[in-house]
Design a protein around this motif. Sequence first.
Motif, PDB file in Angstrom:
ATOM      1  N   HIS A 154     -13.102 -37.515  22.119  1.00 49.95           N
ATOM      2  CA  HIS A 154     -13.398 -37.906  20.880  1.00 49.95           C
ATOM      3  C   HIS A 154     -12.548 -38.468  19.984  1.00 49.95           C
ATOM      4  O   HIS A 154     -11.319 -37.248  20.133  1.00 49.95           O
ATOM      5  N   VAL A 170     -19.255 -31.511  17.298  1.00 55.85           N
ATOM      6  CA  VAL A 170     -19.538 -32.692  18.172  1.00 55.85           C
ATOM      7  C   VAL A 170     -19.281 -31.894  19.843  1.00 55.85           C
ATOM      8  O   VAL A 170     -18.617 -30.555  19.684  1.00 55.85           O
ATOM      9  N   VAL A 225     -21.680 -35.835  22.915  1.00 56.31           N
ATOM     10  CA  VAL A 225     -20.686 -37.134  22.846  1.00 56.31           C
ATOM     11  C   VAL A 225     -20.541 -37.062  24.552  1.00 56.31           C
ATOM     12  O   VAL A 225     -20.812 -36.044  25.322  1.00 56.31           O
TER      13      VAL A 225
END
Length: 277
Positions: free
Chosen positions: A141, A113, A135
């Motif tokens: 997250h 991520v 993201v």
Amino acid sequence: MAYKLLALDVDGTLVRRDGTIHEDDQRAIQRLKATGVPVTIATGRLYSGTRHVARSIGVTGPLACVDGSHIVDAEGSKHHHVRTLSGAAASTLKRVVSRHQPACFLFAEDAIVYDAVGEPFAPYVKTWSPSLQCVERVSSHPSWEHEAGVMALVAVGSEAQIRDAEAEIRAELDERAFVASFPVSRAQSTYGMVVRAAGSTKGTAVTWMAAYYGCSVDEVVVVGDWINDVPMFQTAGRSFAMMQAPEPVKRAATDTLGAHGDLGGGVAEAIRRAFDV
């Protein structure tokens, strides 16, 4: 010594910079397997970035991923060992990197991520896994709070950012985390940092693999090229460092190869020298 197991690093050892495996290495692995000697992988990559490599050389048993933090069957049917940073440790890590603001790549649930700050470095990081998720903000997250924990964190930034974050992580997480920083050779004045749960290394993975295959660590041969390979060099009975390995890594190995990782052929050379195959 009749060696009974071969463990291979991936990047810079088995897999060349262009993502391919040299034909000599491929053929040598198949010859070795035909003699009954199993072959395994010990890599810093996530499982999602490793299984296709394992399949390409016909490895079906356990693989050691994330420098031994995750030992999983090549087909993903069984997870033998998982060590992550979770709970308070994950929260502390998030707080520290949020304060120093390097580009962060979160290794969680077999994916990586990242956010817009990490975009320039994504092509390099994707070698660890093809499963990349961009993201809005890494710090927001949900993986930080997930019960499965964080498998690892890779951060990239200026030397000051990385050095300061590293010092703070060492002070606050102490023996709970393994932390290593290094210059990023492809980007001037840029440093990288890897953080993961303490206690697992490629050395502990070699010990586990030896027990799994019913041999001693002295009967294991390993091949690698970087500082994360040193623990398995120090554990295995015979160890080969690729030609391009840094000098401290070469000194930790019993042997140095004449092959460079960019060209390949090092695995075949190690198999000839250790197994006479």
